[in-house]
Design an enzyme around this catalytic site. Structure first.
Site, short mmCIF file in Angstrom:
data_model
loop_
_atom_site.label_atom_id
_atom_site.label_comp_id
_atom_site.label_asym_id
_atom_site.label_seq_id
_atom_site.Cartn_x
_atom_site.Cartn_y
_atom_site.Cartn_z
N GLY A 226 0.91 -1.21 0.04
CA GLY A 226 -0.10 0.00 0.10
C GLY A 226 0.81 1.25 -0.06
O GLY A 226 0.32 2.33 -0.52
N GLU A 227 2.17 1.29 0.60
CA GLU A 227 2.81 2.23 0.67
C GLU A 227 3.33 2.82 -0.77
O GLU A 227 3.97 1.76 -1.55
CB GLU A 227 4.20 2.24 1.68
CG GLU A 227 3.84 1.84 3.05
CD GLU A 227 4.74 1.36 3.61
OE1 GLU A 227 6.08 1.85 3.72
OE2 GLU A 227 4.67 0.55 4.59
N SER A 228 3.45 4.15 -0.89
CA SER A 228 3.93 4.62 -2.40
C SER A 228 4.97 4.32 -2.56
O SER A 228 5.67 4.05 -3.81
CB SER A 228 3.46 6.08 -2.52
OG SER A 228 4.29 7.01 -1.29
#
Length: 1455
Positions: free
Chosen positions: A658-660
């Site tokens: 989920g983290e960019s």
């Protein structure tokens, strides 16, 4: 060149014999036939007004050219002089073809002209030798395919269309068809298909005719594929045109039929160019999309060059036809027509028709397809992709046809379709055959039928296992299919249905395939366990030769081991990633020092990993994780792949974090790899990265419900301006990506192990990429290389499934199917040494025999006879026990439970146990003493309601017939008699006795388990009362145990401990005589009797076991004493030479000694002892003392006649000869020291012998004691040969002679009662005194040398004195005898120089001591013995000592 070989067709034509008359008559017949056809056409034409009159052209009246040409032909036809084959066919075909082509003719005329052509073709007027035949055939095809006629009514139109079909098919079936070009064959097929298409609006008959013709054409064309030359040239010329062929339409190929008001024309205008097939493909696309679009003749897409298309037909036309058939299946491209739509929204007719044609093509083309890459490519990709789609069709018809095609493809082309087959089974069969995926019952049934068909192919499951289950990149298809069959056979809370039986058939087909392979080699080959000694990259394991079992078998087993370990590693990883990797390092699947490539391959190729954990690992910023990510991306093949397809495949393997920043890292790795492999449109990897990001955003935008305003195509294109190295990407390219994402979401959260995935387009593309790199397909032969591993996987569920079906089944054919399955499972388990599996099977089967159920039925025998299932199960259990007993372990217990139940029901053959013992009789002959009877009374047996076992099968049957019981009962009904008969037949088929009689052939482990099972079944004997039924069981088990012990004498060491302990338990816990202890004791004796001759090393143990008999309770022992003694006697007589150890003899002697005082047994006991001791036949140092002691007990025993006691004494006395013989042998054969030692031992034995005789000398019976005294005297005086050491004699005098004299004196002086018992004791005393003096004088020389001689001599005088003073009845004899004996003794001593005057003083002075004691009794004796004591010189006595004593001694002894 990809064309047909003409030779085969030419050879088929047999030349007519060159006989002029025959040829001319044949020619005349053909001329007449063509003439009649001309007449027929003209006749029909004349009926039409248009053709009936003339018409004016200019000034001349002329006939129409069509009629004119027909009449001209008529005039010429009988005037041709040449052979018919040398006549140009166009001369007689052209007029008919003109009629067919003409748009002025009506349907009836065209129909007759077509019939004429059909007749000419079918009568083989044309063949390959006919002049100009090629042009003629082309003319016919061109004319018929462009046939034009006026439509007057629908029926006549259908007739013409039918004739067209007939003629085209006749063209293909004609001998001259090999002259047709690729183009013309394509045209024929295309025309037929148009008729099929148009026939949808016509009558049923035309539809059927058109479809039949299409099928026949395809069959006709593809039947030639095996005869086609190689296709090298056609491939070179063909290029890559396949991709451009699909969407082109041809205006000339549509039908324009205007049958309004009976007028209009129907035209088949097909002047075909080289682009013929583009038209056909276009026609298909047009049909599928129902588009009215028209394009220019399609000449811009040329699959093959013109030259190839005009050559005689071969592979090029087949490729085009096959491609055309595959494209018929592209129905799924139409919206709302997807087979997943769960409704028949599309017409199943077209795909079904196409599939039927494809199936025909594959059936006839078969394995030849693999030699033609373009055809093979169509099968691998386009055909299989469509089959995958139609496999999920709701229509059972389509699904059934798809499965038939796949089965054909498996048979012919499986080596080229490894991954396609995996996909088909995973995504179609395994999905549909289970109700949980929403398939209808019909779909499930068709899928299951297909699977069973595959299972009936002998090597199918082996190949699935070797190629897929043992490949780390593939699924476990074999395991899944086997589990599916097992589960589907299980009726869960429902009655048995056809589906359950179907699944069972499949399961049993697989099992029987394995069973059949057993005889073909490689069985018994125990697969060696795989161990990875060191790290090697598991994804690079290769096989040197995939065709050689010596190479591929170890290879696939190694790969399967790796795959299993990886799965375990995945399980560890899902719980704790660090520990998971450590585990894999420990099993050498990852290197000790982790490297990025190996971890990346673990993530890429291992099924069952938690995709969230993998995503987190790959997105981590740690340097090692970044390296793993790049290696992971490097495992993908994105060659020639669309960006969205590549991205889908990449993101399917893990969950995008989920983290960019993590997303950034993941997409960078992806973009780098994608650009590296597909740099065609994108300028650099940054462009790939930006576009990938853009696709992820578009995906979220389109498919996230929270986003209300969706991105448009224009928005997407605008967002991606100038990203391609500062330039724009092509608009079409971006539009395609946009619609692809909109239509089909990229799942960034892939499902975790969600059963069987759907086959999406991107997955199919990936599959096609993988199929180029996958390891070769392994073709299994009929040998059992992998069956051990496969069976180990499927055996448990299989046995369970067959058992459940058997349990629920109600019909005999299903029973038989199950029984066949059980026997196959047993055979495989046995041959592959899977003992646990065989035990499970036996346990399962025993339940079905109903023999183990608590008997709730009144007449269990009749119930059994009426229960076919139970009878079949019983026969199967015993068949397995007899055939595969070697591999049964704990299962013996269940088998014995069944046997015991049959025993209780009185159904066993009478001699199961006794036959098993392989012996003439269980006990002694009836003549010897009491016969061995079973102590269970007959009354008791009636009480428990079962007949005696000895009644056996026929006894049980006759009991039913007579029904001789207390209560009067009706005669049995016919049904009861029949049930009984069935029961008896069943038991006979079981051959239960063979289990025990053949036990000598059982393997050691199995035999041991059988023995343990018997001991277990017999139950632990308990003190006190056991129920008669339990005792009967225990007796029966003991009989069987003894039987197998006797049958396995060579392996007695294996069984002995258990058998002995069991018998010991019985003996020690029994306090009352009963059948069980009787069987135990006599069984033990029989074992010893039978085994002693063969097992010398076990002789001691066997004989020691007989001590159990000594431990019998006194009451029990007393009852059986006689029979025991008879058995011991028999044992001794048979095995005396085999008993060598003192311990063994001690047991025998103990048993014989006990019998001495038993009234019934003593006779047999003494007989055995006599056998041992008579003439020393079987005496040895080991048993001498024991036998002497036993003989003494018989001598002392008052049971029996006095003669026997006398005989016993003789046996004792006679044994001295043995001692003498042994002593002589020792001196001759041994070294001095050894001989001395043996003589010492012999002395000890002799001492024990004389001590024994001493005891008998005290017997109350005069005859016995006197005989014993004489025998003792003989033993004491007859041992000169032994050379006993001097030290023995003082002992002997003290312990034997003096003690005996004292004891006799004591008896003589006893009370009157004692004297009454010992009649004539004085005679015995006389004999005893004589013995004393004779022995003393006999040994005087040796004794005189003893230091203790004086003391000994004093004792001798003392005993004489004592006897002198005895007061006994008629004692005067003693008073007379003593002085005489004493005087005689003194004279001999004097003569021998032992008694001479000496001057020595003290206790050892013989002279002094002698007279000191003698003078007390007989003072006058000294002067009588030494009258001239002073005058005779001492020397003379000494000088004569060597001569005179002999005569003196002799005379003294004679007195």
């Amino acid at each position: 060149m990809g064309r047909l070989r003409l030779q085969s067709s030419i050879n088929a034509i047999e030349e007519e014999p060159e006989d002029c008359e025959a040829t001319s008559s044949n020619k005349a017949a053909l001329e007449c036939m063509i003439n009649s056809e001309i007449g027929a056409v003209l006749a029909v034409m004349r009926r039409n007004v248009r053709w009936g009159g003339r018409y004016v052209s200019g000034d001349d009246q002329l006939e129409h050219s069509l009629i004119q040409s027909l009449k001209t032909l008529r005039r010429q036809i009988f005037s041709w002089q040449n052979e018919w084959q040398s006549v140009n066919p166009s001369l007689y075909l052209q007029p008919f073809l003109d009629v067919i082509r003409s748009d002025e003719t009506g349907a009836p005329i065209t129909s007759v002209a077509l019939s004429s052509i059909y007749k000419i073709l079918t009568l083989d007027v044309l063949d390959v030798n006919t002049i100009n035949v090629e042009d003629a055939m082309h003319m016919v095809v061109d004319a018929v395919t462009s046939c034009r006629f006026e439509v007057t009514d629908p029926a006549s139109e259908e007739v013409v269309l039918t004739k067209i079909l007939q003629v085209l098919l006749a063209c293909m079936k004609s001998k001259a068809s090999v002259m047709l070009s690729n183009q013309h064959v394509c045209t024929i097929v295309n025309t037929c298909f148009r008729v099929v298409h148009q026939a949808g609006t016509k009558g049923e008959l035309l539809q059927r005719m058109a479809r039949y013709t299409m099928h026949e054409l395809v069959r006709c064309i593809f039947s030639h594929l095996p005869d086609v030359d190689n296709t090298e040239r056609s491939l070179v010329k063909g290029g890559n045109s396949m991709k451009n062929e699909t969407a082109v339409l041809d205006a000339d190929y549509s039908f324009s039929s205007k049958p309004e008001n009976g007028s209009g024309t129907s035209e088949y205008d097909g002047q075909l160019s080289a682009g013929a097939f583009n038209a056909s493909s276009g026609l298909i696309s047009g049909m599928m999309e129902e588009s009215n679009a028209r394009t220019d003749n399609g000449k811009d897409a040329v699959p093959y060059d013109f030259h190839l298309m005009t050559e005689p037909y071969g592979v090029p036309c087949m490729v085009e036809i096959f491609h055309f058939l595959c494209s018929l299946l592209n129905v799924v491209e139409q919206p709302g027509m997807g087979p997943r739509a769960n409704s028949l929204t599309f017409d199943e007719d077209v795909p079904l028709f196409a599939l039927g044609l494809i199936n025909s093509a594959i059936e006839l083309g078969g394995p030849a397809i693999r030699h033609h890459p373009r055809l093979l490519n169509l099968v691998q990709d386009e055909l299989f992709r469509n089959l995958m789609q139609f496999g999920l069709s709701m229509s059972p018809l389509i699904l059934s046809m798809v499965c038939s095609i796949v089965l054909n493809l498996y048979q012919h082309l499986r080596t080229e379709l490894k991954l396609q087959l995996e996909a088909f089974f995973s995504c179609v069969i395994l999905r549909l055959a289970q109700s949980r995926y929403g398939a209808s019952y019909q779909q499930q049934e068709v899928a299951m039928e297909a699977l069973v068909d595959f299972c009936r192919q002998k090597t199918f499951m082996v190949e699935m296992y070797a190629n897929l289950d043992c490949d780390i990149t593939c699924g476990n298809v074999f395991e899944e299919l086997a589990n599916l069959l097992s589960k589907s056979a299980f009726p869960v809370n429902c009655p048995l249905s056809s589906m359950h039986i179907l699944a069972l058939d499949g399961l049993i087909a697989v099992i029987q395939g394995m069973a059949e392979r057993i005889g073909n080699g490689s069985v018994g080959f125990e697969p060696t366990p795989v161990n990875l000694e060191e790290y090697t990259p598991f994804w690079m394991v290769k096989c040197e030769n995939y065709g050689d079992p010596d190479h591929w078998v170890p290879f696939v087993r190694r790969r399967k081991y790796i795959k299993r370990r990886l799965m375990i590693g995945a399980d560890h990883f899902n719980r704790d990633p660090k520990k998971g990797l450590e585990f894999l390092q420990g099993t050498h699947l990852l290197p000790e020092k982790l490297d990025p490539q190996s971890v990346a391959c673990f993530f890429r190729y291992t099924a069952g990993l938690d995709k969230n954990l993998v995503g987190d690992f790959l997105g981590n910023h740690d340097e090692f994780c970044v390296q793993v990510l790049h290696e992971f991306a490097g495992t993908f093949d994105f060659q020639d792949m669309n960006l969205d397809t590549a991205l889908r495949l990449f993101l399917e393997t893990f969950r995008l974090p989920g983290e960019s920043q993590k997303i950034q890292r993941v997409l960078e790795a992806f973009s780098e790899r994608y650009y590296e492999q597909s740099p065609q449109i994108l300028a650099n990897k940054d462009a790939a990265l930006l576009l990938s990001y853009s696709l992820i955003m578009l995906n979220t935008d389109q498919h996230n419900v929270q986003v209300k305003k969706k991105m448009t195509e224009e928005d997407f294109i605008r967002n991606n301006r100038h990203i391609n190295g500062g330039n724009d990407l092509p608009r079409d390219f971006l539009s395609e990506l946009y619609y692809s994402i909109c239509k089909n979401e990229i799942r960034t959260t892939p499902e975790q192990g969600a059963g069987f995935a759907e086959m999406t387009p991107s997955r199919w593309i990936d599959l096609m990429h993988k199929s180029k790199k996958t390891s070769p397909y392994i073709v299994a032969d009929s040998r059992a290389y992998l069956d051990h591993d496969m069976f180990a996987i499927m055996s448990g569920p299989t046995i369970a499934a067959i058992s459940v079906v058997f349990d629920h089944a109600e019909y005999e054919d299903v029973y038989q199917t199950c029984i066949d399955g059980f026997l196959a499972v047993a055979k495989i388990s046995a041959c592959h040494h899977l003992e646990d599996v065989l035990d499970d099977l036996v346990v399962s089967l025993c339940k079905f025999t109903t023999l183990l159920n608590p008997s709730s039925v009144e007449e269990p025998v009749l119930a059994f006879g009426d229960d076919a299932k139970a009878r079949m199960a019983t026969v199967t259990v015993f068949t397995i026990a007899n055939r595969y007993g070697d591999f049964i372990r704990t299962g013996w217990r269940n088998i014995l439970d069944c046997i015991l139940r049959l025993h209780k029901l009185g159904l066993l053959p009478a001699r199961v146990a006794s036959d098993a013992a392989d012996d003439s009789e269980m006990s002694s002959d009836p003549g010897h003493g009491k016969p061995l009877t079973n102590s269970l009374s007959s009354a008791h047996m009636q009480a428990i309601g079962t007949p005696r076992r000895s009644s056996g099968l026929m006894g049980r049957f006759s009991q039913l017939l007579s029904l001789d019981t207390e209560e009067p009962r009706s005669q049995p009904t016919e049904q009861q008699l029949a049930a009984h008969q069935r029961t008896l037949q069943t038991i006979q088929k079981c051959h239960i006795d063979s289990i025990f009689t053949e036990s000598k052939f059982l393997q050691a482990d199995s035999l041991l388990q059988l023995a343990r099972a018997l001991i277990w079944a017999a139950g632990r004997p308990q003190k006190g009362n056991t129920s008669p039924e339990d005792e009967d069981t225990a007796v029966f088990c003991l009989e069987l145990l003894i039987a197998i012990t006797l049958n396995n004498r060579d392996r007695i060491g294996l069984l002995w401990q258990g058998v002995y302990e069991h018998i010991a338990n019985i003996v020690q816990s029994t306090v009352v005589a009963c059948a069980l202890v009787e069987k135990a004791v006599f069984g033990l004796l029989r074992i010893c009797q039978r085994l002693l001759p063969y097992k010398e090393n076990l002789a001691d143990e066997l004989l020691r076991s007989l001590q159990l008999v000594l431990k019998l309770d006194a009451r029990v022992a007393d009852q059986y004493c006689e029979q025991i003694t008879q058995e011991v006697s028999r044992l001794v007589k048979a095995n005396a030479t085999h008993i060598r150890s003192p311990m063994g003899w001690r047991t025998i002697a103990s048993l014989l000694s006990i019998t001495a005082r038993h009234p019934d047994a003593s006779e047999s006991g003494f007989e055995a002892l006599s056998f041992i001791m008579a003439d020393g036949a079987h005496l040895s140092p080991a048993n001498f003392v024991l036998c002497v002691d036993a003989a003494r007990q018989f001598a002392e025993s008052r049971v029996g006649q006095t003669d026997r006691s006398v005989h016993a004494v003789d046996l004792m006395a006679g044994s001295v000869a043995c001692l003498v013989r042994w002593a002589q042998d020792a001196r001759e054969a041994m070294a001095e020291a050894e001989a001395a030692k043996l003589c010492q031992d012999i002395g000890e034995m002799w001492l024990r012998l004389v001590q024994g005789l001493r005891k008998v000398c005290l017997d109350q019976r005069e005859e016995v004691r006197n005989h014993a005294l004489l025998s003792l005297q003989m033993c004491l005086t007859g041992v000169d040969e032994i050379h006993l050491p001097l030290g023995f004699w003082p002992q002997c005098f003290e312990m034997v002679i003096f003690t005996m004299l004292d004891d006799l004196a004591e008896i003589a002086q006893g009370n009157p009662q004692t004297q009454k018992e010992y009649r004539n004791i004085e005679g015995t005393l006389v004999l005893a005194l004589k013995l004393l003096t004779k022995v003393f004088l006999h040994l005087l020389q040796e004794l005189s040398q003893l230091t203790s001689f004086c003391k000994l001599w004093r004792n001798v005088i003392g005993r004489m004195e004592k006897y002198m003073k005895l007061k006994v009845k008629r004692g005067e004899k003693l008073q007379e005898l003593v002085p005489e004996l004493l005087k005689n003794t003194l004279l001999v001593m004097k003569t021998k120089g032992v008694l001479v005057p000496t001057s020595t003083l003290g206790g050892d002075n013989v002279w002094e001591q002698t007279w000191l004691h003698v003078n007390k009794i007989f003072p006058s004796l000294q002067s009588e013995v030494f009258p001239n004591q002073d005058s005779e010189p001492l020397q003379s006595n000494q000088t004569d000592a060597g001569r005179s004593p002999i005569s003196n001694e002799t005379s003294a002894q004679n007195e």
